[in-house]
Motif scaffolding. Structure first.
Motif, PDB file in Angstrom:
ATOM      1  N   GLN A 269       0.848  -1.183   0.000  1.00 49.92           N
ATOM      2  CA  GLN A 269       0.000   0.000   0.000  1.00 49.92           C
ATOM      3  C   GLN A 269       0.890   1.241   0.000  1.00 49.92           C
ATOM      4  N   ARG A 270       0.451   2.266  -0.660  1.00 50.04           N
ATOM      5  CA  ARG A 270       1.231   3.511  -0.693  1.00 50.04           C
ATOM      6  C   ARG A 270       1.103   4.189   0.661  1.00 50.04           C
ATOM      7  N   SER A 271       2.228   4.570   1.234  1.00 49.24           N
ATOM      8  CA  SER A 271       2.193   5.125   2.583  1.00 49.24           C
ATOM      9  C   SER A 271       2.749   6.544   2.663  1.00 49.24           C
ATOM     10  N   ASP A 272       3.135   7.139   1.555  1.00 51.04           N
ATOM     11  CA  ASP A 272       3.715   8.482   1.617  1.00 51.04           C
ATOM     12  C   ASP A 272       2.764   9.493   0.977  1.00 51.04           C
ATOM     13  N   GLU A 273       2.104  10.221   1.786  1.00 45.84           N
ATOM     14  CA  GLU A 273       1.221  11.281   1.316  1.00 45.84           C
ATOM     15  C   GLU A 273       1.898  12.596   1.654  1.00 45.84           C
ATOM     16  N   LEU A 274       2.541  13.202   0.671  1.00 43.29           N
ATOM     17  CA  LEU A 274       3.389  14.354   0.927  1.00 43.29           C
ATOM     18  C   LEU A 274       2.608  15.594   1.344  1.00 43.29           C
ATOM     19  N   LEU A 275       1.404  15.769   0.816  1.00 40.14           N
ATOM     20  CA  LEU A 275       0.671  16.993   1.123  1.00 40.14           C
ATOM     21  C   LEU A 275       0.136  17.022   2.545  1.00 40.14           C
ATOM     22  N   THR A 276      -0.187  15.883   3.126  1.00 41.53           N
ATOM     23  CA  THR A 276      -0.722  15.887   4.486  1.00 41.53           C
ATOM     24  C   THR A 276       0.387  15.792   5.523  1.00 41.53           C
ATOM     25  N   GLN A 277       1.597  15.366   5.119  1.00 37.98           N
ATOM     26  CA  GLN A 277       2.686  15.227   6.083  1.00 37.98           C
ATOM     27  C   GLN A 277       3.706  16.351   5.981  1.00 37.98           C
ATOM     28  N   SER A 278       3.483  17.332   5.123  1.00 31.51           N
ATOM     29  CA  SER A 278       4.474  18.388   4.964  1.00 31.51           C
ATOM     30  C   SER A 278       4.384  19.359   6.142  1.00 31.51           C
ATOM     31  N   ASP A 279       5.538  19.828   6.554  1.00 33.07           N
ATOM     32  CA  ASP A 279       5.617  20.781   7.657  1.00 33.07           C
ATOM     33  C   ASP A 279       6.349  22.034   7.181  1.00 33.07           C
ATOM     34  N   GLU A 280       6.142  23.113   7.887  1.00 38.16           N
ATOM     35  CA  GLU A 280       6.835  24.358   7.590  1.00 38.16           C
ATOM     36  C   GLU A 280       8.293  24.203   8.004  1.00 38.16           C
ATOM     37  N   ARG A 281       9.200  24.629   7.140  1.00 40.69           N
ATOM     38  CA  ARG A 281      10.627  24.520   7.458  1.00 40.69           C
ATOM     39  C   ARG A 281      11.037  25.584   8.465  1.00 40.69           C
ATOM     40  N   ARG A 282      11.988  25.185   9.322  1.00 46.65           N
ATOM     41  CA  ARG A 282      12.552  26.160  10.261  1.00 46.65           C
ATOM     42  C   ARG A 282      13.520  27.052   9.499  1.00 46.65           C
ATOM     43  N   SER A 283      13.767  28.223  10.002  1.00 52.32           N
ATOM     44  CA  SER A 283      14.745  29.091   9.366  1.00 52.32           C
ATOM     45  C   SER A 283      16.143  28.553   9.652  1.00 52.32           C
ATOM     46  N   ASP A 284      17.001  28.616   8.651  1.00 51.80           N
ATOM     47  CA  ASP A 284      18.364  28.111   8.791  1.00 51.80           C
ATOM     48  C   ASP A 284      19.281  29.301   9.046  1.00 51.80           C
ATOM     49  N   GLU A 285      19.867  29.352  10.235  1.00 48.44           N
ATOM     50  CA  GLU A 285      20.723  30.474  10.605  1.00 48.44           C
ATOM     51  C   GLU A 285      22.016  30.486   9.806  1.00 48.44           C
ATOM     52  N   PHE A 286      22.433  29.351   9.294  1.00 47.89           N
ATOM     53  CA  PHE A 286      23.704  29.257   8.598  1.00 47.89           C
ATOM     54  C   PHE A 286      23.556  29.353   7.082  1.00 47.89           C
ATOM     55  N   ASP A 287      22.363  29.618   6.589  1.00 45.58           N
ATOM     56  CA  ASP A 287      22.135  29.785   5.170  1.00 45.58           C
ATOM     57  C   ASP A 287      22.393  31.243   4.808  1.00 45.58           C
ATOM     58  N   LEU A 288      23.668  31.579   4.689  1.00 50.07           N
ATOM     59  CA  LEU A 288      24.070  32.960   4.435  1.00 50.07           C
ATOM     60  C   LEU A 288      24.511  33.104   2.982  1.00 50.07           C
ATOM     61  N   PRO A 289      24.354  34.306   2.421  1.00 45.16           N
ATOM     62  CA  PRO A 289      24.838  34.506   1.062  1.00 45.16           C
ATOM     63  C   PRO A 289      26.371  34.511   1.040  1.00 45.16           C
TER      64      PRO A 289
END
Length: 77
Positions: free
Chosen positions: A55-75
């Motif tokens: 059975q398919r067990s990965d439903e991406l739209l219902t299990q998606s979460d908001e990403r945390r901000s990454d402090e080390f993602d600098l330009p």
């Protein structure tokens, strides 16, 4: 040409006949799997297991979460 197409259509239409599968007379069923107490029936042999049809067990739209901000993602500098 037309006769060939008609014959092919009739042959293919005959393939769709569905009947209950029965073992041939005088031919035993396959041996029971290791650890089973008895030989499986034809309907049990034709029923796919969960490993054969998972059975398919990965439903991406219902299990998606908001990403945390990454402090080390600098330009770059």
């Amino acid at each position: 040409m037309r006769f060939g197409i008609l014959a092919l259509a009739l042959v293919l239409a005959g393939c769709g006949a569905a009947r209950d599968l029965q073992p041939r007379k005088g031919v035993p069923l396959p041996p029971a799997p290791r650890g089973a107490d008895e030989t499986l029936t034809p309907s049990q042999l034709l029923t796919p297991t969960t490993q054969q049809r998972p059975q398919r067990s990965d439903e991406l739209l219902t299990q998606s979460d908001e990403r945390r901000s990454d402090e080390f993602d600098l330009p770059p500098d």
